[in-house]
Design an enzyme around this catalytic site. Structure first.
Site, PDB file in Angstrom:
ATOM      1  N   TYR A 138       0.827  -1.218   0.000  1.00 17.28           N
ATOM      2  CA  TYR A 138       0.000   0.000   0.000  1.00 17.28           C
ATOM      3  C   TYR A 138       0.859   1.265   0.000  1.00 17.28           C
ATOM      4  O   TYR A 138       0.407   2.335  -0.373  1.00 17.28           O
ATOM      5  CB  TYR A 138      -0.936   0.042   1.217  1.00 17.28           C
ATOM      6  CG  TYR A 138      -1.980  -1.054   1.241  1.00 17.28           C
ATOM      7  CD1 TYR A 138      -2.289  -1.783   0.096  1.00 17.28           C
ATOM      8  CD2 TYR A 138      -2.672  -1.359   2.405  1.00 17.28           C
ATOM      9  CE1 TYR A 138      -3.236  -2.797   0.127  1.00 17.28           C
ATOM     10  CE2 TYR A 138      -3.624  -2.365   2.441  1.00 17.28           C
ATOM     11  CZ  TYR A 138      -3.898  -3.080   1.303  1.00 17.28           C
ATOM     12  OH  TYR A 138      -4.837  -4.073   1.330  1.00 17.28           O
ATOM     13  N   LYS A 187       3.690 -15.462   2.391  1.00 17.72           N
ATOM     14  CA  LYS A 187       3.605 -16.198   1.121  1.00 17.72           C
ATOM     15  C   LYS A 187       5.043 -16.452   0.679  1.00 17.72           C
ATOM     16  O   LYS A 187       5.488 -16.039  -0.407  1.00 17.72           O
ATOM     17  CB  LYS A 187       2.804 -15.339   0.109  1.00 17.72           C
ATOM     18  CG  LYS A 187       2.453 -16.028  -1.179  1.00 17.72           C
ATOM     19  CD  LYS A 187       1.355 -17.050  -1.042  1.00 17.72           C
ATOM     20  CE  LYS A 187       1.104 -17.732  -2.373  1.00 17.72           C
ATOM     21  NZ  LYS A 187       0.336 -18.981  -2.264  1.00 17.72           N
ATOM     22  N   ASP A 221      -2.795 -18.289   1.797  1.00 20.10           N
ATOM     23  CA  ASP A 221      -3.963 -18.977   1.214  1.00 20.10           C
ATOM     24  C   ASP A 221      -4.498 -20.032   2.180  1.00 20.10           C
ATOM     25  O   ASP A 221      -5.711 -20.188   2.357  1.00 20.10           O
ATOM     26  CB  ASP A 221      -3.648 -19.567  -0.170  1.00 20.10           C
ATOM     27  CG  ASP A 221      -2.231 -20.113  -0.282  1.00 20.10           C
ATOM     28  OD1 ASP A 221      -1.454 -19.984   0.684  1.00 20.10           O
ATOM     29  OD2 ASP A 221      -1.897 -20.685  -1.329  1.00 20.10           O
ATOM     30  N   ASP A 245      -5.096  -6.941   6.139  1.00 15.16           N
ATOM     31  CA  ASP A 245      -6.298  -6.215   5.756  1.00 15.16           C
ATOM     32  C   ASP A 245      -7.398  -7.215   5.363  1.00 15.16           C
ATOM     33  O   ASP A 245      -8.540  -7.160   5.836  1.00 15.16           O
ATOM     34  CB  ASP A 245      -5.936  -5.307   4.556  1.00 15.16           C
ATOM     35  CG  ASP A 245      -7.024  -4.317   4.227  1.00 15.16           C
ATOM     36  OD1 ASP A 245      -7.993  -4.226   4.993  1.00 15.16           O
ATOM     37  OD2 ASP A 245      -6.905  -3.635   3.195  1.00 15.16           O
ATOM     38  N   ASP A 249     -10.787  -8.700   7.912  1.00 13.03           N
ATOM     39  CA  ASP A 249     -12.193  -8.539   7.537  1.00 13.03           C
ATOM     40  C   ASP A 249     -12.897  -9.897   7.480  1.00 13.03           C
ATOM     41  O   ASP A 249     -14.056 -10.026   7.872  1.00 13.03           O
ATOM     42  CB  ASP A 249     -12.322  -7.830   6.173  1.00 13.03           C
ATOM     43  CG  ASP A 249     -12.463  -6.321   6.353  1.00 13.03           C
ATOM     44  OD1 ASP A 249     -12.025  -5.820   7.409  1.00 13.03           O
ATOM     45  OD2 ASP A 249     -13.014  -5.659   5.459  1.00 13.03           O
TER      46      ASP A 249
END
Ligand code: NAD
Length: 360
Positions: A138, A187, A221, A245, A249
């Site tokens: 970001y 990852k 994942d 993020d 959620d």
């Protein structure tokens, strides 16, 4: 104890839920003989309307000078067409940056008596996501270009060692204090930033001071799947900005309503910003139906993380759990099934706040 707290009610349901949290703050102040000096600060759409910008320098200064910030939520339809640089959310980003809030803490606690409201019918889990908040993709270089008649875009993800180390320390210290296990999510099979992340987290796990902490690495994942399949396995999840993020959620849905979850954003010192995870919910604003629990539990987090007032934090949390156990529900927590709904007492935002307050 005397503390200065900057209070940002914000937009939409922000003022309604923050007023409930302030009632509770005042009750705690009286019961435990503290002094909390409140400084109300405009931010978001209400600041754009009054001052032309989402956060004035003067109001930013008030937050910087405070011992902590309590925030409702910002944004709404009214400001949807404002130019990007001046949108309500820009005030929030500016505040996070200026306060150097690099650690976002989101607890997910599922109460047995809310099992029916959880879409996955999860009955028990109690974990915390520690998300890196000021680095990663970001904040990397973004580009959007056209070469010939082909468009191309890129977002660069960069993590420096010191950025990973400081969030690792927050997570491991929290695990030690709360006697929880840690899962570091990355990852590392594909991304170099994740390889560095994994190396540093593994170094923490090997330190003598953290030897009692059960530690494991997990690919993002798999983590997304495990949160649904077996969320009770998690104690603390530590992860980078974008993965955090998305996963936080996902996790919030386990609790039954977005209105239930608090959050804290922390820096190196004791100053933090505390806010419910939801937005300004313009669809229900001003109707006295919003759930104030996320805001009230955010206040409890402020007492615990910024002021070390553990008894006061527990007092608030127990009052919330008791209210839920006694079957009081705001609209978002009411069962769809009419017969089941008869078991519960539907209350508005203000009444929910009053009932919780009466149990402190
Ligand atoms: P939202 O979280 O505001 O609402 C999503 C849904 O959840 C809505 O149906 C809403 O009614 C419901 N909801 C949210 N909080 C609730 C509560 N406490 N009690 C009961 N129901 C609740 O998300 P959105 O609709 O995507 O965003 C609305 C505005 O909020 C946008 O302008 C967005 O930019 C802003 N936003 C602000 C923040 C923040 O201030 N930190 C965070 C997210 C979104």
């Amino acid at each position: 104890m005397e503390k200065n707290i900057a209070v940002i009610k914000g937009d939409g349901i922000g003022p309604e839920i923050i007023e409930r949290a302030i009632d509770i703050l005042k009750k705690i102040e009286k019961k435990y003989s503290h002094k909390f000096n409140l400084e109300y600060v405009d931010m978001g759409g209400c600041s754009i309307d009054k001052h032309g910008v989402p956060l004035t320098d003067e109001n930013l200064e008030k937050c910087l000078k405070s011992d902590s910030v309590l925030l409702g939520s910002v944004g709404g339809y009214k400001w949807d067409n404002v130019e990007t640089e001046n949108r309500p959310e820009r005030g929030l980003l500016k505040l996070r940056k200026e306060l150097n809030l690099y650690a976002n803490i989101r607890p997910t606690k599922i109460l047995k008596s809310l099992e029916y409201a959880s879409p996955l019918k999860v009955s028990e889990c109690d974990f915390i996501i520690v998300r890196e908040l000021t680095g990663g993709i970001y904040f990397g270089k973004h580009s959007f270009e056209t070469a010939g008649n082909m468009r191309q875009a890129s977002d660069i993800m960069v993590y420096r060692e010191d950025e990973i180390k400081r969030i690792g320390k927050v997570a491991f210290d929290m695990a030690k204090k709360n006697k929880k296990n840690i899962t570091s999510v990355d990852k590392a099979n594909v991304l170099y930033t994740s390889k560095l992340w994994r190396e540093i987290m593994n170094d923490f796990a090997k330190k003598d001071e953290y030897e009692e902490i059960e530690y494991n690495d997990m690919y993002v994942d798999n983590a997304a799947m495990q949160l649904i399949a077996n969320p009770s396995q998690f104690g603390i999840i530590v992860t980078e900005n974008m993965f955090g993020d998305i996963l936080s959620d996902e996790a919030s849905m386990l609790t039954g309503s977005i209105g239930m979850s608090p959050s804290a954003s922390l820096s190196d010192g004791s100053l933090g910003m505390y806010e419910p995870i939801h937005g300004s919910a313009p669809d229900i604003a001003g109707k006295d139906i919003a759930n104030p629990i996320g805001a009230i539990l955010s206040l409890a987090m402020m007492f615990r993380y910024s002021f070390n007032l553990f008894e006061e934090a527990e007092d608030i949390e127990n009052a919330v759990y008791k209210t839920i156990e006694e079957n009081y529900r705001t609209a978002d927590l009411m069962p769809k099934d009419k017969e089941l709904a008869n078991k519960y007492q539907k209350v508005g935002c203000a009444e929910m706040g009053d009932i919780i307050m009466s149990k402190i």
